[in-house]
Design an enzyme around this catalytic site. Structure first.
Site, mmCIF file in Angstrom:
data_model
loop_
_atom_site.group_PDB
_atom_site.id
_atom_site.type_symbol
_atom_site.label_atom_id
_atom_site.label_comp_id
_atom_site.label_asym_id
_atom_site.label_seq_id
_atom_site.Cartn_x
_atom_site.Cartn_y
_atom_site.Cartn_z
ATOM 1 N N HIS B 65 11.566 46.088 -34.170
ATOM 2 C CA HIS B 65 10.897 45.800 -35.440
ATOM 3 C C HIS B 65 9.410 46.158 -35.379
ATOM 4 O O HIS B 65 8.834 46.695 -36.329
ATOM 5 C CB HIS B 65 11.101 44.316 -35.766
ATOM 6 C CG HIS B 65 10.289 43.830 -36.927
ATOM 7 N ND1 HIS B 65 9.138 43.093 -36.763
ATOM 8 C CD2 HIS B 65 10.445 43.995 -38.256
ATOM 9 C CE1 HIS B 65 8.638 42.818 -37.953
ATOM 10 N NE2 HIS B 65 9.404 43.347 -38.883
ATOM 11 N N GLU B 68 9.077 49.810 -35.728
ATOM 12 C CA GLU B 68 9.265 50.198 -37.130
ATOM 13 C C GLU B 68 7.927 50.103 -37.879
ATOM 14 O O GLU B 68 7.528 51.016 -38.597
ATOM 15 C CB GLU B 68 10.321 49.300 -37.769
ATOM 16 C CG GLU B 68 10.512 49.495 -39.260
ATOM 17 C CD GLU B 68 10.568 48.169 -40.009
ATOM 18 O OE1 GLU B 68 9.706 47.945 -40.868
ATOM 19 O OE2 GLU B 68 11.472 47.343 -39.725
ATOM 20 N N HIS B 69 7.219 48.984 -37.714
ATOM 21 C CA HIS B 69 5.909 48.840 -38.365
ATOM 22 C C HIS B 69 4.953 49.950 -37.926
ATOM 23 O O HIS B 69 4.244 50.533 -38.737
ATOM 24 C CB HIS B 69 5.277 47.485 -38.003
ATOM 25 C CG HIS B 69 5.723 46.366 -38.884
ATOM 26 N ND1 HIS B 69 4.848 45.453 -39.407
ATOM 27 C CD2 HIS B 69 6.944 46.014 -39.328
ATOM 28 C CE1 HIS B 69 5.517 44.572 -40.141
ATOM 29 N NE2 HIS B 69 6.789 44.890 -40.101
ATOM 30 N N GLU B 141 4.392 37.281 -40.263
ATOM 31 C CA GLU B 141 5.766 37.465 -40.738
ATOM 32 C C GLU B 141 6.687 36.454 -40.045
ATOM 33 O O GLU B 141 7.594 35.888 -40.674
ATOM 34 C CB GLU B 141 6.215 38.906 -40.451
ATOM 35 C CG GLU B 141 7.442 39.328 -41.249
ATOM 36 C CD GLU B 141 7.829 40.787 -41.032
ATOM 37 O OE1 GLU B 141 7.026 41.552 -40.438
ATOM 38 O OE2 GLU B 141 8.935 41.161 -41.433
#
Lengths: 421, 425
Positions: B65, B68-69, B141
């Site tokens: 993840h 991905e960012h 997040e």
């Protein structure tokens, strides 16, 4: 091309003939004024209708019927459209050509819709009390579940304070107290009254000719003695003064919400400029709020703005660390000032316009988007087709954007913070 | 590109594996203005352990993840989102347990947007500073997730259900694990899994399939690169690992998830067959057409928030249902009882045909959605199945298989019940 047929006074069928989709979509919407006295009733009624009919008297037999119709779906649709509330049923079902040879879906589907609308299970002059009680429980739990999404919860808290003299301050589904008061007889009488007197908008997207759809729908209205009473027009924001609110709760992340008012509604010639101003200010990944407040300064995880054209409201919502409240407020104000003073790059203007245009262009690519646009745009006071709307957006200049942003006035703020902060 | 036709669905698919290893799939949508492109890598949050060029890498949880960012950063201070936005293209990405997907959608300038998508996903660029800054953003997040009951109730469930499989760990990782992420680790993951041979590009829209393939080849070259080899050390016993978890949060009413461990689904047609059986079994067990659903609903033990199905992730599968309930324990008892009954008595042929027709109709309607179609073509490709062949799978499964499945899976020792209770005042 779109075909509009007035089935009866106040009852309009809009057909969007389209052979690109595998499913047909039909929505049946009753249009009501957004009013505290009936908002919960209107939200509850379609869910009660979906519980059972005389011939299909429980959830299971309803589902079995939908299974026979190749997994067709019927759902309750309740929307806020400016000062109006719409309530009704939306059906999705495969096009006849994907059914087994010789089998038809549209015709039995619309007959089933008629059955759902006109032949609910009744008991002593009211809806079935068991259905009403359990759907009241469902609706209450939907209303209460706003608390589970703190962003939605915070925004609703702010809008309710900001709009306490306006229909926008009325919760879309009513309050828990409104729902608790509903009884089966009042609900049934209210339903019969709104079927008789309200504007009804029906939308169909699919391959069947408009005349066929109209013919298949008529039996619904054979069972209703219509007495149409037209609605008043949409109204601008009713201002009862702003507030600055703070609430404390056991949460890990703070939520900051800001509410602005603008005299520019979707009935205003400056509407497209306001829409673009909102996009540059805070809507999307190239907006000033996202790029500066989130990406450059890492002040928040989430941030975004929204423009409610039917009322002339702009809201900002940010998920932040409790300690960064003041800094975030100041930065949001700074970004808005930048838009107001015309600090808008070519790139920002083009990106904002392209995002709006792209979403309008693809309106015709999904049955849900077609229904959604036409069921809400005109009703909310916007007198433009997607094509006209796109022309208006293309014509907007940076000066017009700045001028529109200068019409924004900060009205109400709300901050949800943690107990330890 | 090779053309495949599926007349019973009214679908056509162009598909080819390029010399560089990338699979390209195009689903034509003549007459539509929207174009959607997914670029997907077979790399998700559970794939933290792998070998790359003979060396073992054990990356911290949350790295897929995080990567991905960071893929949205390009050298030279370029802003990909802004460049795509200037073309009128929207872009976003998501990381799941077993894949990472990047997508663009647009109505104009498709080829330029597609080039940008391929460029940014194939260009790693990580610095100490940008990684440090991202930790702050992802920590927020994680904080947001901690306030979300739907995420918590699921994460608590899988943590108690599984011993070995990395579904136990949240996709985002934790505040601690993300602080162990370094540029070097990100480069390792990118080299291992963002090679064309580990990816699929799928486009849905009114486009020229051969142009799509040519652009992908131009952007990625024609040479095949090595791919990281995943270490899948997890071997799960089928009994639940721990006790039923309960947590208190700021929620209005109690909410639950109930999960039953199932054997992993394998690959190819067997995988989708298992999925179809799992879905139909879920419908028979607690779907809206089941006796159990009706009874629980009428007794007020479940409400319209209730739902469930069969979930598969690389190396695991699970029968899952969730909803709000004041008495989740009673819901579990009813489901266990219903599973036992179906295992004994089976499902009637008539009910079975009705459920299949309904499920098939829903899948056909879902094809109208660009996103759902694009996602499914990619996800099924990663398990070696051509998605548009699903109607034949429905024809092939037997009622007896549902009965066997439910008899095997719906057992007390295979399940956990995760509950979130409101805080006491």
């Amino acid at each position: 091309m779109t075909q509009t047929i007035e089935l009866l006074p106040g009852v309009t069928l809009r057909c969007f003939p389209d052979d690109r989709f595998k499913q047909g979509t039909l929505s049946f919407q009753i249009i009501r004024p957004m009013a505290a006295g009936e908002v919960a009733l209107n939200a509850l009624i379609p869910t009660v209708l979906l519980r059972g009919t005389v011939r299909h008297p429980d959830l299971r037999s309803i589902t079995l019927r939908l299974d026979e119709l190749y997994g067709a779906a019927v759902g309750a649709t309740v929307r806020r459209v400016g000062d109006y509330q719409t309530t009704g049923l939306t059906c999705g079902f495969i096009e006849d050509k994907y059914a087994l040879p010789g089998d038809r879906v549209l015709e039995p589907m619309l007959d089933f819709l008629r059955e759902l609308l006109l032949e609910p299970v009744l008991h002593e002059g009211g809806f079935d009390p068991g259905f009403v009680e359990s759907e009241k429980k469902n609706l209450i739990s939907t209303i209460e579940s706003d608390l589970n999404d703190k962003r939605v919860y915070a925004m609703n808290k702010m809008l309710r304070a900001m709009c306490r003299a306006d229909s926008y301050g009325i919760p879309r589904l009513g309050t828990v107290e409104d729902v608790a008061k509903i009884d089966p007889v009042t609900a049934w009488e209210h339903y019969q009254r709104i079927l008789r007197t309200s504007r009804v908008d029906i939308f169909y997207v699919g391959t069947a000719p408009a005349e066929t759809v109209a013919r298949l729908l008529m039996p619904i209205f054979d069972g209703i003695h219509r007495d149409y009473q037209p609605l008043g027009p949409q109204t601008p924001f009713h201002d009862a003064g702003g507030e600055d609110l703070v609430e404390t709760m056991d949460v890990a992340q703070g939520k900051l919400c800001l509410g602005y008012v603008t005299p520019i509604t979707n009935r205003d010639p400056r509407f497209a400029a306001m829409q673009v101003a909102n996009a540059i200010f805070g809507a999307g990944m190239t907006s000033k709020l996202f790029v500066n407040v989130r990406e450059k300064l890492s002040l928040c995880y989430s941030i975004g703005s929204g423009y409610y054209g039917s009322k002339g409201l702009v809201t900002v919502s940010a998920g932040i660390d409790f300690a960064r409240e003041e800094q975030t407020r100041a930065e949001i104000a700074r970004q808005l000032d930048a838009v107001r003073s015309g600090e808008i790059t070519e790139e920002e203007l083009r990106s904002a316009k392209e995002a709006l245009l792209s979403s309008l262009r693809s309106t015709h690519d999904s049955p849900g988007a077609i229904e959604g646009y036409y069921a809400t745009a005109a009703l909310s006071g916007l007198a433009m087709t997607p094509a006209q709307y796109m022309d208006a957006i293309r014509a907007v200049t940076a000066e017009q954007v700045a001028a529109a942003a200068r019409e924004l006035r900060l009205h109400t703020t709300y901050f949800l913070k943690g107990e330890t902060a | 590109m090779k053309k495949y036709e599926y007349p019973e669905l009214g679908e056509v698919l162009y598909k080819e594996r390029l010399a560089n290893g990338l699979t390209v799939a195009v689903v034509p949508r003549p007459g539509f203005t929207k174009k959607l492109a997914y670029l997907v890598t077979d790399f998700g949050s559970v794939h933290t352990d792998f070998t790359l060029e003979g060396r073992e890498v054990h990356a911290p949880a949350g790295i897929a993840h995080f990567l991905e960012h960071k893929m949205f950063d390009l050298p030279g201070d370029r802003d990909v989102s802004a460049e795509l936005a200037a073309l009128g293209a929207g872009t976003n990405a998501f990381t799941s347990y077993d894949m990472t997907a990047y997508y663009i959608s647009c109505t104009e300038n498709f080829e330029a947007a597609l080039r940008l998508l391929i460029e940014f996903v194939s260009t790693p660029y990580f610095t100490e500073e940008s990684v440090a800054k991202e930790i702050g953003i992802i920590d927020q997040e994680i904080g947001m997730n901690e306030d979300a009951p739907d995420s918590r109730v699921f994460e608590n469930l899988v943590r108690c259900l599984y011993r070995e499989h990395l579904i136990r760990v949240p996709i985002l990782g934790t505040s601690d694990t993300i602080r162990q992420i370094t540029p070097a680790l990100l480069y390792d993951c990118h080299r291992a899994f963002y090679t064309p041979g580990n990816m699929i590009l799928c486009v849905v829209g009114d486009v020229d399939p051969d142009r799509v393939a040519r652009i992908a080849e131009e952007m990625l070259g024609s040479g095949e690169k090595s791919v990281g080899v995943k270490l899948r050390p997890w071997v799960e016993a089928m009994d639940a690992a721990g006790e039923d978890p309960t947590e208190r949060m700021e929620v209005a009413m109690p909410t639950f998830q109930l999960g039953f461990k199932c054997e992993p689904s394998g690959r190819g047609v067997e995988a989708i067959r298992q999925e179809v059986i799992g879905d139909l079994a879920a419908e028979a067990l607690f779907g809206e057409s089941s006796e159990t659903y009706l009874r629980l609903y009428e007794e007020g033990l479940i409400d319209s928030s209730f739902g469930g199905g069969f979930e598969t992730i690389d190396g695991m599968a699970m029968l899952l249902c969730s909803g709000d309930s004041d008495d989740a324990e009673a819901v579990r008892s009813a489901i266990l009882e219903s599973g036992g009954k179906i295992a004994r008595e089976g499902v009637s042929e008539q009910d079975f045909l009705r459920m299949k027709r309904s499920a098939l109709g829903r899948r056909i309607r879902d094809l109208d959605s660009f996103d759902s179609t694009c996602f499914r073509v990619c996800a099924y490709h990663l398990s070696d199945f051509d998605y548009f062949r699903f109607p034949a799978v429905y024809q092939d499964v037997k009622a007896e298989e549902l009965r066997e499945f439910l008899g095997r899976v719906v057992r007390p020792e295979r399940c956990c019940l995760s509950v979130i209770e409101p805080k006491e005042e």
